[in-house]
Write an enzyme that holds these catalytic residues in place. Structure first.
Site: not given
Length: 428
Positions: A305, A363
């Site tokens: 991320h 995600d």
């Protein structure tokens, strides 16, 4: 202010105030830099620039920490639910029982959309991406709800906030139904927020539909974990649009448009498409090698991320929900799921992934859950938009109430032609 930073250049010396947050790195106040020093700062992506002050959400990427109004996301996911988190983000404190009942009632009683708005959907092609539909329909809300567009009126701001939290699930579900050629399903006030959304998405008039509580809980968690994420691209877009005085519906529509990008809200869709591209477990080593090759454009989606340099705290919670949903639905032999499970195992054990802290992020797991529920990948980002609406509107309300707020006006490092004379063109 706690101290000053001294900046020396071109024979000038400037003392710049250093502001101290309640938590996190200090911030150098450069608001007087141009007027006093005749220079700008250069920060593409604004990754080192604080464009506002905010009391809503805090992220510590090194620790892997996400706080909503000071509460760790793990605690909220375990003990709270989405509408309670909405109240927390909007008003700064968790509600008592009476406040929660009142808030739930206000949201529930605003879930229907104006009947004339149904005609908007018919103007779109059936194969339109639901996000395209949502951008248009949410932007058009300002044409129907004139009594909540005056941003100088605190009560109208409050009404607009409730309306958007209440109506975005309805609009997203309508976009989903329209894309499938099915009739719209009206909201049901007897259901909780997440269950109502699932009902509007999957119920049909010809038979009863009962929402499974495990799926409802998973959807509630997805919404909660995506409710806000500090000053990300779409939130900054909402704030920038709002800084001009635009109405809140237009600002949220701008946020939806920004969220649509695969580098932002479309990341879980891109992750699932990557899993399908890999196809089978035996092809994973090939793609792992490609991911490690700096000269290969292939990138593993759903790992690592930009903000978190540790494990994404939301991913831990999402993994629990993924396991619960897959167990409930008995999905074990699906090839895409097998690829996901093997990639997850490798990411947690492989030295390359561990060293670079490329852990599975939110995600990675949310895409698996949504597909298992029956959503096509085209609906992943609209569900993200439904979840993030409360964050957008909370940030928007905070910005409007900020006395130091100004219209956004970023500067640039100009690298084009210097002044030229048009007469030179005429001579040629």
């Amino acid at each position: 202010m706690i101290k000053n930073a001294t900046l020396s250049f071109n024979g000038k010396t400037l003392d710049l105030p250093i502001l101290q947050p309640t938590v996190g790195p200090d911030v150098i106040d450069i608001r007087k830099l141009y007027s006093q020093g005749d220079v700008f700062t250069y920060d593409p992506g604004f990754t080192s620039t604080a464009a506002c002050d905010s009391a809503i959400t805090y992220i510590d990427g090194d620790k892997g920490e996400l706080l909503y109004r000071g509460y760790p996301i793990e605690q909220l996911a375990e003990k709270s639910h989405f509408l309670e988190v909405c109240y927390l983000l909007l008003y700064g404190e968790l509600p008592n029982a009476e406040q929660m009942v009142d808030f739930e009632s206000r949201v529930t009683n605003h879930t229907m959309v104006h009947e004339q708005m149904h005609y908007f959907f018919r103007g779109f092609r059936r194969d339109s991406h639901p996000m395209a539909t949502m951008v248009g329909v949410v932007g058009a809300m300002s044409a129907f709800y004139h009594d909540s567009t005056d941003i100088t009126d605190p009560w109208q701001r409050e009404v607009a906030a409730i309306r958007m939290i209440a109506k975005l699930p309805t609009i997203a579900a309508m976009a989903f139904k329209y894309s499938m050629g099915q009739p719209f399903v009206y909201p049901k006030n007897s259901l909780d927020y997440a269950s109502n959304f699932l009902h509007m998405c999957f119920a049909v008039p010809c038979e009863d539909y009962v929402v499974n509580p495990v799926l409802s809980k998973a959807m509630d968690r997805i919404m909660m974990l995506h409710a806000d994420h500090e000053q990300n691209a779409s939130t900054s877009t909402v704030r920038l649009a709002g800084s001009s005085g635009a109405n809140p519906f237009a600002c949220v529509a701008a946020g939806i448009a920004c969220l649509w990008g695969p580098a932002h809200g479309g990341a879980n869709q891109a992750c699932l498409e990557m899993l399908r591209e890999i196809g089978t477990v035996d092809r994973i080593p090939e793609y792992i090698n490609r991911a490690k090759d700096k000269n290969d454009p292939f990138r593993l989606m759903g790992f690592g991320h930009r903000v978190y340099k540790n494990f994404d705290p939301r991913a831990k919670v999402m993994k629990e929900s993924a396991d619960e949903v897959l167990e409930l639905l008995g999905i074990h032999n699906n090839e895409t799921l097998k690829v996901a499970k093997e990639l997850e195992r490798i990411a947690l054990e492989d030295e390359y992934f561990v060293e670079k802290k490329l852990y599975p992020n939110v995600d990675f797991y949310s895409g698996i859950i949504l597909e298992a529920m029956g959503f096509p990948t085209s609906m992943f980002t609209p569900i993200f938009a439904v979840s993030r609406t409360v964050g957008w509107i909370s940030q928007w309300k905070e910005m409007i109430a900020d006395p130091t707020q100004k219209i956004g006006r970023p500067r640039q490092l100009y690298i084009g032609q210097t002044r030229r004379d048009y007469a030179e063109v005429e001579e040629r």
